[in-house]
Design an enzyme around this catalytic site. Structure first.
Site, PDB file in Angstrom:
ATOM      1  N   HIS A 159       5.801  -0.219  -4.676  1.00  0.00           N
ATOM      2  CA  HIS A 159       4.962   0.822  -5.268  1.00  0.00           C
ATOM      3  C   HIS A 159       3.528   0.312  -5.337  1.00  0.00           C
ATOM      4  CE1 HIS A 159       4.613   4.196  -8.528  1.00  0.00           C
ATOM      5  NE2 HIS A 159       3.460   4.019  -7.882  1.00  0.00           N
ATOM      6  N   HIS A 201       6.881  10.077  -6.589  1.00  0.00           N
ATOM      7  CA  HIS A 201       6.496   9.807  -7.973  1.00  0.00           C
ATOM      8  C   HIS A 201       7.099  10.919  -8.830  1.00  0.00           C
ATOM      9  CE1 HIS A 201       3.540   7.146  -6.241  1.00  0.00           C
ATOM     10  NE2 HIS A 201       2.897   6.944  -7.372  1.00  0.00           N
ATOM     11  N   GLU A 259       6.347   9.970 -14.444  1.00  0.00           N
ATOM     12  CA  GLU A 259       5.279   9.069 -14.908  1.00  0.00           C
ATOM     13  C   GLU A 259       4.644   9.766 -16.113  1.00  0.00           C
ATOM     14  OE1 GLU A 259       1.908   8.675 -12.259  1.00  0.00           O
ATOM     15  OE2 GLU A 259       1.144   6.885 -13.290  1.00  0.00           O
ATOM     16  N   ASP A 295       1.299  -0.731  -8.385  1.00  0.00           N
ATOM     17  CA  ASP A 295       0.659   0.593  -8.339  1.00  0.00           C
ATOM     18  C   ASP A 295      -0.755   0.528  -7.755  1.00  0.00           C
ATOM     19  OD1 ASP A 295       0.886   3.331  -8.595  1.00  0.00           O
ATOM     20  OD2 ASP A 295       0.658   3.388 -10.768  1.00  0.00           O
ATOM     21  N   ASP A 296      -1.759   0.311  -8.592  1.00  0.00           N
ATOM     22  CA  ASP A 296      -3.161   0.250  -8.152  1.00  0.00           C
ATOM     23  C   ASP A 296      -3.782  -0.995  -8.766  1.00  0.00           C
ATOM     24  OD1 ASP A 296      -3.499   3.105  -6.914  1.00  0.00           O
ATOM     25  OD2 ASP A 296      -2.494   3.419  -8.843  1.00  0.00           O
TER      26      ASP A 296
HETATM   27  N1  HPA Z   1       0.296   8.149 -10.005  1.00  0.00           N
HETATM   28  C1  HPA Z   1       0.069   9.211  -9.240  1.00  0.00           C
HETATM   29  N2  HPA Z   1      -0.747   9.188  -8.209  1.00  0.00           N
HETATM   30  C2  HPA Z   1      -1.366   8.046  -7.903  1.00  0.00           C
HETATM   31  C3  HPA Z   1      -1.166   6.917  -8.654  1.00  0.00           C
HETATM   32  C4  HPA Z   1      -0.277   6.969  -9.758  1.00  0.00           C
HETATM   33  O1  HPA Z   1      -0.044   6.005 -10.510  1.00  0.00           O
HETATM   34  N3  HPA Z   1      -1.932   5.954  -8.079  1.00  0.00           N
HETATM   35  C5  HPA Z   1      -2.544   6.496  -7.013  1.00  0.00           C
HETATM   36  N4  HPA Z   1      -2.222   7.780  -6.907  1.00  0.00           N
HETATM   37 ZN    ZN Z   2       1.794   5.209  -7.921  1.00  0.00          ZN
END
Ligand code: HPA
Ligand code: ZN
Length: 326
Positions: A16, A196, A199, A277-278
């Site tokens: 991820h 996704h 979340e 994630d990022d």
């Molecule tokens: N969630 C949804 N979209 C995204 C995310 C995330 O954590 N990171 C980059 N795009």
């Molecule tokens: Zn993500």
């Protein structure tokens, strides 16, 4: 004892990871200067100071604004090269990279330049340090379905690199059901499916991702914990969750890492993995997500090994590659 070194040394797969979310402020300014793009921030420090988010949307606004500096094949190669080196240093041996083609083609960047740039860096990493990787094309769920269909059409010509499709961007109000047809076409072409869900969105979105998109893994999925029947189903059907602890805290999906449902999901028999994630925005790469979980939740060595092992088993790497990593 679970030292930082022990956690970094565990061979793991990153499942991820948004490649655009690895754009560190320093590289953003380098590319801005090189490409003659003006960022709406005066300095690296000013940009880094903006990394204080209230929710997913406040992050996405910055994420989309900053990726304006990514224009050429070489830019995507450099971005990916820097990510793969850092990830490898934290034990990542296989990485499945999400990318958001609609966010680039909308700015006039060619789809193939994105895929080829990332691909150049993947090839280099395999040659230089034996790391493997592939691409997962993510549809932006807050954009029209027709735009996702166009991205898929482009992606189906690049199954040399792309192994699956995913669904990201603003979640609430954009249920998986919108993308049932797009996913059906992707799966019919032999692509893997992930999404996704859960979340910020409700457990119902996780059910839709399973029932309508036939997702093989759920990205995040943490709100499943609110629905015991869903948790039991995830365990029963062996659906892996790609959990991103530091992201959840930064985007306030979880109030505090000490309340994070990761270990409760694990205790309920759900296959969980730990991901970043990022990482440029959320304060850590794969290994740092493990150390943060250890510090906040008291991860045991057995749990850490199991999560790392699950990441390899749940990856879309070849049977041979998985065997070599396990
Ligand atoms: N969630 C949804 N979209 C995204 C995310 C995330 O954590 N990171 C980059 N795009
Ligand atoms: Zn993500």
């Amino acid at each position: 004892p679970l030292t930082d070194d022990a956690l970094l040394a565990l061979p793991k797969a990153e499942l991820h990871l948004h490649i655009e979310g690895t754009l560190e402020p320093g590289l953003a300014f380098e590319l801005a200067a090189h490409n003659g793009v003006t960022l709406p921030y005066a300095s690296v420090e000013e940009l880094a100071a903006r990394y204080d988010f209230d929710d997913l949307q406040s992050f996405l606004d910055l994420y989309y604004a900053t990726m304006a500096v990514l224009l050429t094949r070489a830019d995507f190669a450099e971005l990916t090269r820097r990510y793969l080196r850092r990830a490898h240093a934290q034990g990542v041996r296989h990485a499945e990279l999400f990318f958001d083609p609609q966010a680039h083609t909308a700015r006039g960047v060619a789809f193939d330049d994105v895929v080829d740039g990332i691909g150049d860096a993947l090839d280099e990493a395999e040659r230089e340090f034996g790391m493997t990787g592939s691409l997962i094309l993510c549809f932006l769920r807050d954009q029209p379905v027709a735009s996702a269909e166009e991205a898929l059409t482009a992606g189906l010509k690049r199954t040399d690199r792309i192994v699956g499709v995913g669904l990201d961007s603003a979640e609430v109000g954009y249920p998986p059901s919108l993308f049932e047809g797009v996913y059906a076409r992707a799966r019919a072409a032999g692509l893997h499916a992930v999404a996704h869900a859960g979340e910020e969105g409700p457990p119902e979105y996780v059910r839709e991702a399973l029932d309508l998109l036939h997702a093989e893994r759920i990205d995040h999925g943490i709100r499943s914990i609110e629905d015991p029947e869903l948790v039991a189903r995830l365990a029963q059907e062996r659906i892996p969750l790609t959990v991103c602890p530091l992201s959840n805290v930064r985007l306030q999906a979880t109030p505090d890492l000490r309340d994070h449902p990761l270990l409760r999901l694990d205790a309920a028999g759900v296959r969980v993995t730990v991901n970043s994630d990022d990482p440029a925005y959320f304060g850590g790469y794969a290994g740092q997500n493990f150390t943060a979980v250890r510090d906040a939740l008291g991860l045991t060595e057995d749990q850490a090994r199991r999560f790392a092992r699950t990441s390899i088993e749940a990856s879309f790497a070849s049977t041979e590659r998985k065997a070599a990593l396990l």
